[in-house]
Write a protein that holds these residues in place. Structure first.
Motif, PDB file in Angstrom:
ATOM      1  N   UNK A   1       0.777  -1.078  -0.001  1.00 57.04           N
ATOM      2  CA  UNK A   1      -0.149  -0.086   0.159  1.00 57.04           C
ATOM      3  C   UNK A   1       1.015   1.318  -0.038  1.00 57.04           C
ATOM      4  N   UNK A   2       0.379   2.354  -0.683  1.00 60.87           N
ATOM      5  CA  UNK A   2       0.876   3.754  -0.235  1.00 60.87           C
ATOM      6  C   UNK A   2       0.064   4.641   0.312  1.00 60.87           C
ATOM      7  N   UNK A   3       0.558   5.307   1.297  1.00 60.58           N
ATOM      8  CA  UNK A   3      -0.188   6.214   2.047  1.00 60.58           C
ATOM      9  C   UNK A   3       0.643   7.408   2.039  1.00 60.58           C
ATOM     10  N   UNK A   4       0.170   8.707   1.499  1.00 57.31           N
ATOM     11  CA  UNK A   4       0.845   9.939   1.168  1.00 57.31           C
ATOM     12  C   UNK A   4       0.574  10.876   2.274  1.00 57.31           C
ATOM     13  N   UNK A   5       1.586  11.685   2.331  1.00 50.28           N
ATOM     14  CA  UNK A   5       1.652  12.959   3.215  1.00 50.28           C
ATOM     15  C   UNK A   5       2.266  14.178   2.610  1.00 50.28           C
ATOM     16  N   UNK A   6       2.203  15.670   2.909  1.00 51.25           N
ATOM     17  CA  UNK A   6       2.567  16.452   2.398  1.00 51.25           C
ATOM     18  C   UNK A   6       4.302  16.805   2.268  1.00 51.25           C
ATOM     19  N   UNK A   7       4.641  16.141   3.362  1.00 54.43           N
ATOM     20  CA  UNK A   7       6.301  16.366   3.347  1.00 54.43           C
ATOM     21  C   UNK A   7       7.184  15.162   3.786  1.00 54.43           C
TER      22      UNK A   7
END
Length: 292
Positions: free
Chosen positions: A74-80
């Motif tokens: 899985x890929x979970x994204x954040x801003x930084x």
């Protein structure tokens, strides 16, 4: 209880940027009153997360979870990138991947509705967004099952910047992991060249033909030259034809044959690939500030 229509849920989501489950809950709690539902979300602090909905989350982590004959990536994204090092965020990524492996959702929408903590994945992501202070998104996942004669290989590069899951037959986890490491480094698109669609081949052939013509090559050798370049391109994007990263004297296919192994499938996630990142122009920003 007031019956809530799907159109109402969509309207509230469009207005506030919150998840489907939060929108539905707000409408249920307010008997379908749209304005009251917006206030409800604000009162619960959900709107704080919604304000971040237009931000670009292109950093984050990819993770692989293996449990017996089932694996998930899985890929979970954040801003930084800074948040990707946050322990709460890392635990969120691990927990979501584990749940995907155990529950087998059919798509990302269904995955968001899977039970997690005191709510579901969607609400836990919302809570993390509020606490951490950055937009967090669950972008994609894949789930793979194997039989007892197959083996999973996994590799995470730079702590999860790139994650790879492989499925092999006739070998052990060490070989499967070696192949995963190669895929992380070289980034093939297919297992074999036979998987490349005719449309993709035709497109590349057209580009290569124009290149050869622009080089001023005689017409009688253009076709032969182009076919050679096409074959080279197919080898570059096909896993088994690539020079094996640990021993470039042999191809991946030859290495697998030496090990008595075959590869069935692989999944490679690189965080943020395909997401258009916002380009910051700090010089322009400073000039704009000085004009105020």
């Amino acid at each position: 209880m007031t019956k809530i229509a799907a159109a109402q849920v969509k309207e509230l989501r469009d207005k506030t940027g919150v998840g489907m489950m939060d929108a539905k809950k707000a409408l249920v709690e307010t008997n379908g009153d749209m304005d009251a539902a917006v206030d409800y979300l604000r009162e619960k602090g959900v709107s704080k997360a919604a304000k971040k909905a237009d931000r670009i989350a292109a950093e984050g982590l990819a993770h692989v979870s293996i449990d017996g004959n089932v694996a998930a990536i899985a890929e979970i994204n954040s801003e930084t990138d800074f948040v990707a090092k946050n322990e709460q965020f890392q635990k969120l990524v691990t927990d979501i991947t584990d749940i995907i492996a155990s529950e087998n959702p059919k798509d990302i929408e269904e995955a968001h509705s899977l039970k997690m903590g005191e709510g579901d994945i969607s609400s836990e992501i919302l809570n993390a967004t509020t606490k951490i202070g950055e937009k967090i998104t669950f972008r994609r996942f894949a789930r793979v099952e194997k039989n007892d004669n197959q083996v999973f290989g996994d590799y995470e590069h730079m702590g999860g910047r790139i994650a790879v899951l492989t499925l092999l037959e006739g070998t052990d986890e060490e070989v499967a992991r070696n192949i995963a490491m190669h895929i992380a480094a070289i980034n093939p698109k297919y297992v074999t060249r036979e998987e490349v669609s005719q449309d993709e081949r035709d497109h590349e052939l057209a580009v290569l033909t124009e290149q050869a013509k622009n080089e001023g090559k005689p017409a009688n050798i253009v076709e032969k030259m182009v076919q050679g370049r096409l074959s080279k391109w197919l080898a570059e994007i096909s896993l088994v034809d690539q020079p094996y990263v640990k021993n470039p004297d042999v191809t991946v296919g030859q290495y697998l044959k030496e090990q008595g192994a075959t590869i069935t499938n692989f999944v490679r996630y690189e965080v943020g690939e395909g997401i258009q990142r916002r380009q910051e122009n700090f010089a322009e920003e400073v000039q704009n500030q000085l004009k105020k």
